[in-house]
Scaffold this active site. Structure first.
Site, PDB file in Angstrom:
ATOM      1  N   TYR A  54       0.854  -1.184   0.000  1.00 37.51           N
ATOM      2  CA  TYR A  54       0.000   0.000   0.000  1.00 37.51           C
ATOM      3  C   TYR A  54       0.887   1.230   0.000  1.00 37.51           C
ATOM      4  CZ  TYR A  54      -3.173   3.617   1.708  1.00 37.51           C
ATOM      5  OH  TYR A  54      -3.895   4.773   1.846  1.00 37.51           O
ATOM      6  N   GLU A  82      -3.460   7.735  -3.948  1.00 38.78           N
ATOM      7  CA  GLU A  82      -3.311   6.420  -3.326  1.00 38.78           C
ATOM      8  C   GLU A  82      -3.188   5.315  -4.365  1.00 38.78           C
ATOM      9  OE1 GLU A  82      -5.906   4.846   0.191  1.00 38.78           O
ATOM     10  OE2 GLU A  82      -6.826   4.076  -1.657  1.00 38.78           O
TER      11      GLU A  82
END
Length: 376
Positions: free
Chosen positions: A97, A183
């Site tokens: 992530y 993101e």
């Protein structure tokens, strides 16, 4: 402004971040000529699409047709699916992530990363916060190589040129596009290098005047692709002309003003709860507005706890309590009701609510804590 995945990935690619080859699918005819296997992904502005059945790996044309026919015009999380993104399948060695955002608490940019990619990062933060890395960036200095090297070390991956390019790409988008969040979840580590398998970008609406042409184009791309289904609660809010915004939590919130409502919403989130809505009664007649607001909020079957936050200035609390009383007499509440009540005629209002077993009080923090506690 929250971008659709294909829009976010286009911007990422323009900033040097590798993405899988892909094309948009708006009908079965668009599936011809694709190299299978591919991943078909609904283009809707929500997370958790995979768990909702809106992301599928397909191995051939027939399977792709079947999935496309099932997904297009289907409703997922309140949105009608109008477009799919067909993306080449990637051989994944590891998923991480990676995110660059504006940290409101520290008032500066921050990198966030985790070795566990492809998961709900908010859930991971609650259950295993030690698995998430944070690196605040000095806005006057900017992103430095040692920032990236420290991040890579924490992730257990090489700080090679390809990884640095991805991180710098996120940073450049945040700074140059006036984004509030950029993101990648997950960033796949493959034999060919890193590759963004999913992308999310939120642009600051307050900076739209700086990018008029670009923002207009993005809006046009979304105009026919974002079709939101209206809930019963939203229909009632329009009917009664009461301000209401549907959220994705389970704690219903009613307030007698916008400021009180925002304060209450923030407090619920700070206490670990998830607001189901924002609803404020405005300047309508107190009793009528309170009854209507409860009808609106309770029309959402996802509400498990109701928090009513009231400050009696010009509004009389006994009149608001009469509206709550009227609703509860017609619709005995199936969820716990917590009421913060203070100000004009508050004592009388508290007595009215006591008949329903509701212990209203003036302490907002304690009332919000109770509302959150019952759904944990």
């Amino acid at each position: 402004m929250k971008l659709l995945e294909f829009q976010a990935k286009k911007i990422m690619a323009q900033n040097g971040i590798p993405i899988p080859s892909s094309q948009l699918v708006e009908g079965v005819s668009d599936l011809e000529g694709l190299s299978y296997p591919v991943v078909l992904k609904a283009q809707i502005p929500v997370g958790g699409r995979g768990k909702a059945g809106a992301v599928h790996l397909v191995n051939g044309l027939d399977e792709a047709r079947s999935v496309t026919e099932a997904l297009l015009d289907n409703e997922v999380k309140g949105y009608r699916i109008k477009t799919l993104l067909a993306e080449e399948a990637v051989d994944i060695k590891q998923e991480i992530y990676l995110c660059c955002l504006n940290d409101k608490e520290a008032n500066r940019p921050m990198l966030v990363a985790s070795r566990e990619g492809g998961v709900d990062i908010e859930q991971l933060a609650k259950e295993s916060p030690h698995k998430i890395l944070h690196k605040r960036i000095d806005p006057l200095v900017g992103l430095m190589d040692y920032d990236i090297q420290g991040l890579a070390a924490g992730l257990g991956i090489p700080a090679d040129a390809e990884f640095k390019k991805v991180v710098r790409g996120l940073w450049n988008i945040l700074r140059n596009q006036d984004a509030t969040l950029v993101e990648i979840n997950p960033l796949a580590i493959t034999n060919q290098g890193p590759c963004a398998l999913d992308g999310k970008i939120i642009l600051d609406d307050n900076a739209a005047y700086r990018f008029k042409e670009q923002r207009q184009k993005l809006k046009e791309e979304q105009s026919d692709r974002i079709v939101q289904e209206r809930s019963n609660a939203e229909e009632l809010a329009d009917k009664y002309e009461i301000s209401y915004v549907l959220l994705d939590g389970d704690i219903g919130i009613i307030a007698d003003g916008a400021g009180t409502g925002m304060l209450t919403l923030d407090l619920v989130k700070d206490l670990g709860g998830k607001p189901a809505n924002f609803c404020e009664m405005g300047g309508k007649a107190a009793a009528e507005a309170a009854e209507q607001a409860m009808e609106i909020v309770m029309a959402n079957t996802g509400v498990k706890s109701l928090l009513i936050s009231l400050i009696g200035g010009l509004t009389r609390m006994d009149q608001v309590a009469e509206g709550i009383d009227a609703y509860l007499k017609k619709n005995p509440s199936q969820v716990p009701v917590s009421v913060r009540m203070c100000g004009t005629k508050a004592e009388e209002g508290i007595q009215i609510l006591a008949a329903h077993g509701i212990k209203a009080q003036a302490d907002l923090f304690e009332t919000a804590r109770q509302a959150v506690q019952v759904v944990r």
